[in-house]
Design an enzyme around this catalytic site. Structure first.
Site, PDB file in Angstrom:
ATOM      1  N   CYS A 195      44.135  26.468 -36.679  1.00 34.42           N
ATOM      2  CA  CYS A 195      44.644  27.062 -37.915  1.00 34.42           C
ATOM      3  C   CYS A 195      45.151  28.480 -37.718  1.00 34.42           C
ATOM      4  CB  CYS A 195      43.548  27.073 -38.980  1.00 34.42           C
ATOM      5  SG  CYS A 195      43.008  25.415 -39.480  1.00 34.42           S
ATOM      6  N   ARG A 241      48.416  26.444 -44.929  1.00 34.46           N
ATOM      7  CA  ARG A 241      47.561  25.348 -44.465  1.00 34.46           C
ATOM      8  C   ARG A 241      46.100  25.625 -44.788  1.00 34.46           C
ATOM      9  NH1 ARG A 241      47.055  23.469 -38.114  1.00 34.46           N
ATOM     10  NH2 ARG A 241      45.648  21.723 -38.435  1.00 34.46           N
TER      11      ARG A 241
END
Length: 535
Positions: A195, A241
């Site tokens: 991430c 995200r």
């Protein structure tokens, strides 16, 4: 006149096979050398998220070369044999060392000097410039060393976690941030490496570079602005995200992180990133061309070059065939250098005593379990991991972790513990190198303090490769190469001792006493594996 014209066409047709045949020999030699490399990548690194773009890079490079194949059939520059030969030699040396010692970084990066050298042997600097962009693009195939990936990932994770926490706070959600761990309404969410956005940055930068090259050139205002926009765009996409994951955890619970939402959020990253990049390019004005074209143009109508240039090519063809023979010879000889393992596997459970001195196993307080992504990395690095918590009569506790890797042929396998703690949401400070005296040895160690919330954990750790304690990356590489060229693969050991304390100096003294007692309680042959041979 009809006779003259009738004779020129067969001559040109005959020249082309003679020009192409040296490259066929080169292609066969490169296939012999690098097909095993690509096979290993396909079953190894390319399965990791960090290097999933590898097959695309290789395919695009092949297309770029095929697109300008006429330049190879009729090189128009003067060969540069000395520079070309030096680069070919460098490429073969990197290949031989990387292939024989399983150093993927060396093996894959050998493409670049080797192919550049072949271009110089065939057509000199003009031909190298012609394929310069293709070689630059091929550099994205080279795997970055682990410490480079870590150095880039850590600050990106901090940026993403800070941005997501700020957005959620403005939106009125209950969120608290500790390092790279977000607590959203009582649900902890660790920002994993995937991430952070480094994967997105690498892939997006490669695609932006290719797009700029094909649509107007890289070295222009528009092209440079597109490349400069890659990092903020990729970071913004990864903020989106993590934001989606945080909201999913808040509304649907912790289980969604490992479910369909995680994969959907990953696809969202690339879609959002490419959409942002395309939108930015539209703002710049995709129809404007304010630079020279990317690839240097050739005189297309005269694809076979001038008569003088065609006369020069047989000489360079000989150099290419010689290079092909050298490549094939190195490729055939290198597998015979494959070393054998240095030591037999070790049973960690058997060598760690249940008690020694005033210390005994405390089974009620297990060490903190690593996060799933950290655990996956550990499983790739090590064959066996043993984690123990010991307690003494005063109620003091020591946490011991020993990890064994039977194949340290990749000198970057042993990972730094301060990085591991940072990846799990700890703030790391007080990093220093020191010497720990134990078992008649002066063991070079690394120390730091890891803090997460109210937990303060001073840590001492060291690495061994074979029978040596190694401190830095270069030292690990030297040990690995020395063992490899002696026909052995060094095994490796990580030993980490930590305790909970807000007084790091007192903790380090206590940890030294613990290590002294531990090493005194095990046989010397085992001490060598854990702490190296005596100096």
């Amino acid at each position: 006149m009809p006779t003259v014209l009738g004779e020129r066409a067969p001559a040109a047709a005959a020249a082309r096979p003679r020009a192409v045949s040296p490259w066929l020999a080169v292609a066969a030699a490169l296939a012999l050398a690098y097909l095993p490399t690509y096979w290993g990548l396909a079953h190894g690194l390319w399965r990791d998220d960090e290097y999933a773009h590898g097959p695309i890079v290789a395919a695009v490079f092949a297309w770029l070369v095929w697109r300008d194949r006429d330049a190879l059939a009729a090189p128009r520059g003067t060969p540069a044999p000395f520079a070309g030969g030096a680069l070919v030699f460098l490429g073969l040396a990197l290949y031989a060392v990387g292939r024989s010692q399983s150093i993927v970084l060396f093996e894959v990066s050998s493409h670049l000097p080797l192919l550049a050298g072949l271009a110089l042997l065939a057509g000199g600097w003009p031909l190298l410039r012609r394929f310069g962009f293709a070689l630059v693009f091929l550099a994205f195939l080279v795997p970055l060393p682990g410490f480079v990936m870590t150095a880039a990932t850590a600050p990106l994770k901090a940026i993403v976690s800070t941005a997501v926490a700020a957005i959620l706070q403005v939106a009125g959600y209950p969120v608290a941030r500790s390092g790279v761990v977000l607590d959203v309404g009582g649900h902890p969410l660790l920002i994993a490496d995937a991430c952070a956005g480094l994967n997105s940055i690498t892939a997006l930068f490669a695609m932006a570079l290719l797009y700029a090259h094909l649509s107007g050139g890289v070295l222009c205002r528009r092209g440079l602005l597109l490349l400069a926009a890659v990092v903020p765009i990729a970071v913004a996409a990864n903020v989106l995200r993590v934001l989606v994951l945080a909201l999913g955890v808040y509304y649907f619970g912790d289980g969604v992180v490992d479910g369909w939402l995680h994969g959907a959020a990953g696809m969202l990253v690339f879609g959002a990133a490419f959409a942002l990049l395309a939108g930015f390019d539209r703002l710049l004005g995709s129809g404007k061309r304010d630079s020279l074209p990317g690839p240097l143009p050739l005189n297309r109508p005269n694809k076979l070059g001038t008569p003088g240039e065609r006369e020069r090519f047989p000489a360079s063809a000989g150099a290419l065939i010689g290079a092909a023979i050298a490549i094939g010879g190195v490729a055939l000889a290198t597998p015979s250098l494959a070393p054998q393992p240095m030591a037999r596997p070790i049973d960690l459970a058997a060598i760690l005593p249940a008690s020694f001195g005033d210390w005994r196993l405390d089974r009620d307080v297990p060490p903190i379990a690593p996060t799933p992504d950290a655990r996956a990395k550990l499983d790739r690095l090590y064959d066996a991991i043993a984690a123990r918590t010991y307690v003494n009569s005063a109620g003091e506790r020591m946490m011991l972790t020993v990890a064994y890797g039977g194949d340290q042929s990749d000198a970057l396998k042993a990972h730094r513990q301060e990085v591991c703690y940072t990846a799990q949401g700890f703030r790391v400070g007080g990093l220093e190198h020191a010497t720990l005296a134990a078992a008649g040895r002066e063991i070079p160690v690394t120390r730091f303090i890891a803090v997460r919330g109210a937990r303060s954990e001073p840590v001492t750790y060291w690495f061994t490769m074979g029978d040596r304690v190694v401190l830095g990356r270069l030292e690990r590489l030297r040990v690995q190469l020395a063992a490899g060229f002696a026909g052995r693969i060094p095994d490796g050991m990580l030993v980490r001792v930590s305790s909970l304390s807000h007084d790091p100096r007192a903790a380090y003294v206590a940890q030294q006493g613990f290590v002294q007692g531990l090493l005194a309680a095990i046989p010397e042959s085992t001490v060598v594996r854990l702490a190296g041979a005596r100096a």
